[in-house]
Design an enzyme around this catalytic site. Structure first.
Site, PDB file in Angstrom:
ATOM      1  N   GLN A 162       0.894  -1.167   0.000  1.00 31.33           N
ATOM      2  CA  GLN A 162       0.000   0.000   0.000  1.00 31.33           C
ATOM      3  C   GLN A 162       0.924   1.206   0.000  1.00 31.33           C
ATOM      4  O   GLN A 162       1.508   1.539   1.020  1.00 31.33           O
ATOM      5  CB  GLN A 162      -0.917  -0.019   1.232  1.00 31.33           C
ATOM      6  CG  GLN A 162      -1.663   1.283   1.480  1.00 31.33           C
ATOM      7  CD  GLN A 162      -2.518   1.737   0.299  1.00 31.33           C
ATOM      8  OE1 GLN A 162      -3.191   0.939  -0.335  1.00 31.33           O
ATOM      9  NE2 GLN A 162      -2.459   3.031  -0.031  1.00 31.33           N
ATOM     10  N   PRO A 289      -5.773  -2.404   4.728  1.00 31.36           N
ATOM     11  CA  PRO A 289      -6.184  -1.322   5.638  1.00 31.36           C
ATOM     12  C   PRO A 289      -7.190  -0.332   5.054  1.00 31.36           C
ATOM     13  O   PRO A 289      -7.709   0.513   5.785  1.00 31.36           O
ATOM     14  CB  PRO A 289      -4.863  -0.625   5.957  1.00 31.36           C
ATOM     15  CG  PRO A 289      -3.997  -0.889   4.770  1.00 31.36           C
ATOM     16  CD  PRO A 289      -4.383  -2.251   4.284  1.00 31.36           C
ATOM     17  N   GLY A 291     -10.544   0.486   2.101  1.00 25.00           N
ATOM     18  CA  GLY A 291     -11.636  -0.136   1.359  1.00 25.00           C
ATOM     19  C   GLY A 291     -11.141  -0.518  -0.016  1.00 25.00           C
ATOM     20  O   GLY A 291     -11.300  -1.653  -0.470  1.00 25.00           O
ATOM     21  N   GLY A 292     -10.529   0.447  -0.664  1.00 21.54           N
ATOM     22  CA  GLY A 292      -9.984   0.186  -1.986  1.00 21.54           C
ATOM     23  C   GLY A 292      -8.810   1.092  -2.256  1.00 21.54           C
ATOM     24  O   GLY A 292      -8.648   2.128  -1.595  1.00 21.54           O
ATOM     25  N   GLU A 294      -6.721   2.588  -5.752  1.00 19.93           N
ATOM     26  CA  GLU A 294      -6.868   2.687  -7.205  1.00 19.93           C
ATOM     27  C   GLU A 294      -5.590   2.384  -7.982  1.00 19.93           C
ATOM     28  O   GLU A 294      -5.254   3.101  -8.919  1.00 19.93           O
ATOM     29  CB  GLU A 294      -7.385   4.086  -7.543  1.00 19.93           C
ATOM     30  CG  GLU A 294      -6.404   5.245  -7.241  1.00 19.93           C
ATOM     31  CD  GLU A 294      -6.492   5.811  -5.832  1.00 19.93           C
ATOM     32  OE1 GLU A 294      -6.916   5.091  -4.902  1.00 19.93           O
ATOM     33  OE2 GLU A 294      -6.124   6.984  -5.656  1.00 19.93           O
ATOM     34  N   HIS A 318     -15.918   3.990  -7.266  1.00 13.49           N
ATOM     35  CA  HIS A 318     -14.978   4.995  -6.760  1.00 13.49           C
ATOM     36  C   HIS A 318     -13.560   4.731  -7.267  1.00 13.49           C
ATOM     37  O   HIS A 318     -12.925   5.608  -7.857  1.00 13.49           O
ATOM     38  CB  HIS A 318     -15.012   5.007  -5.225  1.00 13.49           C
ATOM     39  CG  HIS A 318     -14.056   5.975  -4.612  1.00 13.49           C
ATOM     40  ND1 HIS A 318     -14.422   7.248  -4.225  1.00 13.49           N
ATOM     41  CD2 HIS A 318     -12.731   5.864  -4.331  1.00 13.49           C
ATOM     42  CE1 HIS A 318     -13.370   7.874  -3.733  1.00 13.49           C
ATOM     43  NE2 HIS A 318     -12.323   7.057  -3.778  1.00 13.49           N
ATOM     44  N   GLU A 319     -13.082   3.516  -7.053  1.00 14.24           N
ATOM     45  CA  GLU A 319     -11.697   3.220  -7.461  1.00 14.24           C
ATOM     46  C   GLU A 319     -11.545   3.302  -8.977  1.00 14.24           C
ATOM     47  O   GLU A 319     -10.531   3.776  -9.484  1.00 14.24           O
ATOM     48  CB  GLU A 319     -11.250   1.853  -6.938  1.00 14.24           C
ATOM     49  CG  GLU A 319     -11.375   1.661  -5.422  1.00 14.24           C
ATOM     50  CD  GLU A 319     -10.795   2.794  -4.589  1.00 14.24           C
ATOM     51  OE1 GLU A 319      -9.878   3.490  -5.060  1.00 14.24           O
ATOM     52  OE2 GLU A 319     -11.277   2.997  -3.456  1.00 14.24           O
ATOM     53  N   HIS A 322     -11.106   6.835 -10.184  1.00 11.33           N
ATOM     54  CA  HIS A 322      -9.731   7.329 -10.028  1.00 11.33           C
ATOM     55  C   HIS A 322      -8.901   7.110 -11.292  1.00 11.33           C
ATOM     56  O   HIS A 322      -7.855   7.748 -11.458  1.00 11.33           O
ATOM     57  CB  HIS A 322      -9.033   6.618  -8.866  1.00 11.33           C
ATOM     58  CG  HIS A 322      -9.233   7.256  -7.525  1.00 11.33           C
ATOM     59  ND1 HIS A 322      -8.960   8.581  -7.272  1.00 11.33           N
ATOM     60  CD2 HIS A 322      -9.660   6.733  -6.346  1.00 11.33           C
ATOM     61  CE1 HIS A 322      -9.206   8.840  -5.984  1.00 11.33           C
ATOM     62  NE2 HIS A 322      -9.641   7.737  -5.403  1.00 11.33           N
ATOM     63  N   GLU A 341      -9.638  13.094  -4.543  1.00 15.86           N
ATOM     64  CA  GLU A 341     -10.757  12.393  -3.901  1.00 15.86           C
ATOM     65  C   GLU A 341     -12.111  13.067  -4.118  1.00 15.86           C
ATOM     66  O   GLU A 341     -13.112  12.385  -4.313  1.00 15.86           O
ATOM     67  CB  GLU A 341     -10.471  12.189  -2.411  1.00 15.86           C
ATOM     68  CG  GLU A 341      -9.261  11.294  -2.122  1.00 15.86           C
ATOM     69  CD  GLU A 341      -9.364   9.869  -2.690  1.00 15.86           C
ATOM     70  OE1 GLU A 341     -10.476   9.438  -3.041  1.00 15.86           O
ATOM     71  OE2 GLU A 341      -8.313   9.209  -2.796  1.00 15.86           O
ATOM     72  N   ASP A 400      -1.132  11.563   5.719  1.00 15.42           N
ATOM     73  CA  ASP A 400      -2.244  10.766   6.210  1.00 15.42           C
ATOM     74  C   ASP A 400      -3.246  11.624   7.004  1.00 15.42           C
ATOM     75  O   ASP A 400      -4.439  11.320   7.043  1.00 15.42           O
ATOM     76  CB  ASP A 400      -1.672   9.694   7.148  1.00 15.42           C
ATOM     77  CG  ASP A 400      -2.302   8.348   6.895  1.00 15.42           C
ATOM     78  OD1 ASP A 400      -2.584   8.061   5.715  1.00 15.42           O
ATOM     79  OD2 ASP A 400      -2.505   7.605   7.868  1.00 15.42           O
ATOM     80  N   TYR A 408     -12.954  14.246   0.523  1.00 13.69           N
ATOM     81  CA  TYR A 408     -13.906  13.410  -0.211  1.00 13.69           C
ATOM     82  C   TYR A 408     -15.246  14.107  -0.385  1.00 13.69           C
ATOM     83  O   TYR A 408     -15.724  14.308  -1.494  1.00 13.69           O
ATOM     84  CB  TYR A 408     -14.138  12.094   0.547  1.00 13.69           C
ATOM     85  CG  TYR A 408     -12.978  11.135   0.493  1.00 13.69           C
ATOM     86  CD1 TYR A 408     -11.867  11.325   1.305  1.00 13.69           C
ATOM     87  CD2 TYR A 408     -12.987  10.043  -0.360  1.00 13.69           C
ATOM     88  CE1 TYR A 408     -10.805  10.446   1.277  1.00 13.69           C
ATOM     89  CE2 TYR A 408     -11.921   9.151  -0.393  1.00 13.69           C
ATOM     90  CZ  TYR A 408     -10.833   9.353   0.426  1.00 13.69           C
ATOM     91  OH  TYR A 408      -9.780   8.488   0.389  1.00 13.69           O
ATOM     92  N   LYS A 581     -10.872   2.331   8.502  1.00 14.78           N
ATOM     93  CA  LYS A 581     -12.098   3.105   8.632  1.00 14.78           C
ATOM     94  C   LYS A 581     -13.044   2.502   9.676  1.00 14.78           C
ATOM     95  O   LYS A 581     -13.801   3.211  10.319  1.00 14.78           O
ATOM     96  CB  LYS A 581     -12.784   3.146   7.266  1.00 14.78           C
ATOM     97  CG  LYS A 581     -14.134   3.796   7.238  1.00 14.78           C
ATOM     98  CD  LYS A 581     -14.763   3.719   5.872  1.00 14.78           C
ATOM     99  CE  LYS A 581     -16.041   2.928   5.946  1.00 14.78           C
ATOM    100  NZ  LYS A 581     -16.870   2.998   4.743  1.00 14.78           N
TER     101      LYS A 581
HETATM  102  N1  BES Z   1      -6.928   6.432  -2.651  1.00  9.47           N
HETATM  103  C1  BES Z   1      -7.850   6.135  -1.625  1.00  9.47           C
HETATM  104  C2  BES Z   1      -7.219   5.459  -0.439  1.00  9.47           C
HETATM  105  C3  BES Z   1      -6.090   6.241   0.208  1.00  9.47           C
HETATM  106  C4  BES Z   1      -6.098   7.614   0.275  1.00  9.47           C
HETATM  107  C5  BES Z   1      -5.034   5.552   0.752  1.00  9.47           C
HETATM  108  C6  BES Z   1      -5.033   8.296   0.864  1.00  9.47           C
HETATM  109  C7  BES Z   1      -3.982   6.230   1.351  1.00  9.47           C
HETATM  110  C8  BES Z   1      -3.975   7.599   1.404  1.00  9.47           C
HETATM  111  C9  BES Z   1      -9.006   5.275  -2.137  1.00  9.47           C
HETATM  112  O1  BES Z   1      -9.427   5.634  -3.410  1.00  9.47           O
HETATM  113  C10 BES Z   1     -10.185   5.502  -1.250  1.00  9.47           C
HETATM  114  O2  BES Z   1     -10.634   6.617  -1.191  1.00  9.47           O
HETATM  115  N2  BES Z   1     -10.674   4.475  -0.573  1.00  9.47           N
HETATM  116  C11 BES Z   1     -11.831   4.553   0.295  1.00  9.47           C
HETATM  117  C12 BES Z   1     -13.063   4.039  -0.378  1.00  9.47           C
HETATM  118  C13 BES Z   1     -13.913   5.047  -1.030  1.00  9.47           C
HETATM  119  C14 BES Z   1     -15.197   4.390  -1.531  1.00  9.47           C
HETATM  120  C15 BES Z   1     -14.231   6.254  -0.223  1.00  9.47           C
HETATM  121  C16 BES Z   1     -11.574   3.644   1.472  1.00  9.47           C
HETATM  122  O3  BES Z   1     -10.568   2.944   1.475  1.00  9.47           O
HETATM  123  O4  BES Z   1     -12.392   3.614   2.385  1.00  9.47           O
HETATM  124 ZN    ZN Z   2     -10.388   7.515  -3.452  1.00 12.50          ZN
END
Ligand code: BES
Ligand code: ZN
Length: 624
Positions: A162, A289, A291-292, A294, A318-319, A322, A341, A400, A408, A581
């Site tokens: 990741q 760690p 949800g997804g 990209e 969502h992914e 991206h 986002e 982070d 978002y 999350k």
């Molecule tokens: N790119 C993000 C995950 C991310 C952001 C990882 C910043 C590390 C640093 C991914 O696209 C994302 O937003 N995932 C969300 C799901 C989404 C449906 C809101 C998640 O993991 O919950």
């Molecule tokens: Zn995202």
């Protein structure tokens, strides 16, 4: 880093003045090889010398939990300098040679816990590439090494990476800022019982020799470098899409994600051709760690979206989105994170509306507003008002910290406000052009607003929008939309009655409730007590639900109401699911009383070794 940052700022400014002074300048064009904004989260001197291609040659060692081998970086020495600065963290560097095979002198700068160290490599103006020989650390933050017991099959070990936001540097020495884009290829050697996959062109079956080669021909940022190795099988879901999962999960995953191909097709209709060839998803073990993620050509996904009823597939929309917002047009620094986002949530919403209809989409949007309102309240109460701006100042902090609903959801509602002002038709034409003109480039907040004002909005409309209030101001501006959902209104009526004790759990008419009705229901419950918890559980079996989104919201109430019958299920959830999350709100609530904190610490003893660093670093802070 400070000195460097200042130096870069001055340099960037000089270059901007230079660029403005000597070109006629097509305002349509985003910057490419020209100077990038200073990046407070990278040591790299990318405005002097820029990495253009990376060639990885790595062996996967599950016993030692390390990757070992080399990375060859092709460079463009823009200013003919004698120094190449890369980002590294916890890497052990064995040696570096240049393209002539000569040894290159190198030194590691001072180490920071979050940013790692600069790797200073001496180069010549004519140096075309450097090869870094290295081994990762067993606790490289990007990588999680799973024992067979943590997989579904329980037979083979598993590895996944990741990299977002700044963890790529823990497994690849690179210019680890989102502004720098490069192509890559890789050779990964592993045990032949496993398949290796990357954010690149992938095979679909295991090799007999365990050697896998990869090619990513489109330029990407380092945070999109990705690798996973495990016992994975593939199944197609359409013309250019498919799913990888552990064999025992594959059929379920394919069923759950049957809308993938139509999502791709809808997305293309909205904002132009998909630029990456194939779109596949790999369903990872539950310790993933997020949800997804990209990763180009290969989204990494949590198995918690495989709910058995297709109710959580918005995450795939969502992914996938991206692939335009983020992977094609990329936030230039992490301060511009909302460009990745916010656009993606807006785009996700449009895909979901196209495929599942307006009432479904309205539910998602209203839930999103609820999330945002709670986040804003929390940030404001913690005195973090600046973190409620769309444009963030994360300098000196872990990027982070910027990962909140603000980027978002406030981002989405900002774009939705633009849409309302100019009308959907004009906005869609604008967005399609925006993605086309800026593909494979980076964008920062200021340039985006310029672009919006130049290409879309009249002066009158700009006034109506008041972008400054959204971007540089706190909370939700007055012109924010109020999402409506008739489906959720029905739930609202029921909760109001239940909250006021005018109706028993048993008598609530929940016919036709989907996951999103239930989430709204759970989030709206107030003035609960133990008896009501028992009744709710008896009527709706929340403790036993197999849907992790519902579990998480239910367990929050269980903690608040000290509803002990749910604690064993909550323990199993916390130990098994590593999606941050879900973990963060539960551990945070548990840490509020001494008794629960003790319980949480005992659970965490079992759970922590099963979490990815992204998750345990957060939870360590909560329980400390
Ligand atoms: N790119 C993000 C995950 C991310 C952001 C990882 C910043 C590390 C640093 C991914 O696209 C994302 O937003 N995932 C969300 C799901 C989404 C449906 C809101 C998640 O993991 O919950
Ligand atoms: Zn995202």
């Amino acid at each position: 880093m400070w000195n460097q940052t200042i130096q870069f700022r001055t340099l960037a400014l000089t270059l901007v003045i230079f660029a403005v002074g000597c070109t006629s300048g097509d305002p349509d064009e985003a910057k490419d090889a020209s100077a990038l904004r200073a990046d407070a989260h990278s040591y790299a001197n990318f405005n002097d010398v820029r990495v253009k291609h990376i060639s990885l040659d790595l062996e996967v060692d599950f016993d030692k939990k390390v990757l070992t081998g080399s990375a060859t970086l092709d460079i463009d020495n823009i200013h003919n300098v004698n120094l190449l600065v890369l980002d590294v963290r916890k890497l052990s560097i064995h040696g570096i040679i240049d393209d002539d095979g000569d040894t290159a002198a190198f030194a590691l700068g001072e180490e920071s816990a979050v940013f790692g160290s600069p790797l200073n490599i001496t180069i010549q103006p004519e140096t075309k590439s450097v090869t870094v020989y290295y081994t990762t650390s067993p606790d490289a933050d990007a990588l999680q090494w799973l024992d067979p017991i943590q997989t579904l099959g329980k037979e083979y070990p598993f590895l996944f990476s990741q990299s977002q936001a700044i963890l790529a540097r823990t497994w690849v020495p690179c210019q680890d800022g989102p502004g720098v884009k490069f192509t890559y290829n890789a050779t990964i050697k592993t045990d032949p019982s496993l398949i290796a996959l990357m954010s690149a062109e992938n095979g679909t079956t295991k090799n007999t020799d365990g050697v896998y080669t990869f090619k990513m021909e489109q330029p990407i940022s380092s945070y999109l470098l990705a690798l996973t190795v495990g016992d994975l099988s593939f199944a197609s879901t359409g013309r250019n899409s498919g799913v990888y999962a552990e064999p025992a999960m594959l059929e379920k995953a394919v069923w759950e994600l049957n809308a993938m191909q139509s999502m791709i097709d809808s997305a293309e209709t909205l904002y132009g051709p998909y630029a990456w060839g194939r779109y596949d998803v790999v369903v990872l073990p539950p310790s993933f760690p997020f949800g997804g993620m990209e990763n180009p050509r290969l989204t990494f996904a949590t198995p918690t979206i495989i709910a058995g009823d297709r109710s959580l597939v918005a995450l795939i929309a969502h992914e996938l989105a991206h692939s335009w917002s983020g992977n094609l047009v990329t936030n230039e620094t992490w301060n511009d994170f909302w460009l990745n986002e916010g656009f993606t949530v807006y785009f996700e919403q449009r895909i979901m509306e196209k495929i599942f209809g307006k009432p479904y989409e309205n539910m998602l949007t209203k839930l999103g507003m609820g999330d945002l309102e709670r986040t804003l309240e929390e940030l404001e109460s913690e005195g973090k008002e600046a973190d409620t701006h769309l444009y963030l100042n994360l300098d000196g902090r872990d990027p982070d910290d910027g990962l909140t609903d603000v980027a978002y959801e406030k981002g989405r509602f900002f774009l939705q406000t633009v849409e309302t002002i100019v009308g959907r038709e004009r906005f869609d034409v604008f967005l399609k052009k925006y993605f086309t003109k800026n593909k494979f480039k980076t964008m920062d907040t200021e340039r985006f607003i310029d672009y919006l004002n130049t290409h879309l909005m009249s002066t009158e409309e700009q006034k109506q929008l008041n972008a400054n209030a959204w971007i540089y101001g706190p909370g939700l501006p007055d012109n924010a939309p109020t999402p409506n959902s008739t489906e959720l209104d029905r739930v609202e009526t029921a909760i109001a009655k239940f909250n006021n004790n005018r109706i028993q759990a048993d008598d609530i008419n929940t016919e036709g409730y989907t996951t999103h009705h239930w989430l709204y229901f759970l989030r709206g419950l107030k003035d609960l007590n133990l008896q009501k918890m028992k009744d709710l559980d008896a009527s709706f079996q929340f403790t036993e639900t197999g849907n992790c989104e519902i579990s998480c919201d239910w367990f929050k109430h269980c903690i608040d109401q000290d509803y002990i019958p749910a604690f064993p299920a909550m323990k199993a959830f916390l130990v098994n699911v590593g999606r941050r999350k879900f973990l963060t709100p539960l551990y945070t609530r548990l840490a509020e009383t001494d008794k629960n904190k003790k319980w949480a610490n005992a659970v965490y003893q079992d759970a922590r070794p099963r979490y990815h660093s992204v998750a345990y670093n957060t939870i360590d802070n909560i329980l400390k």
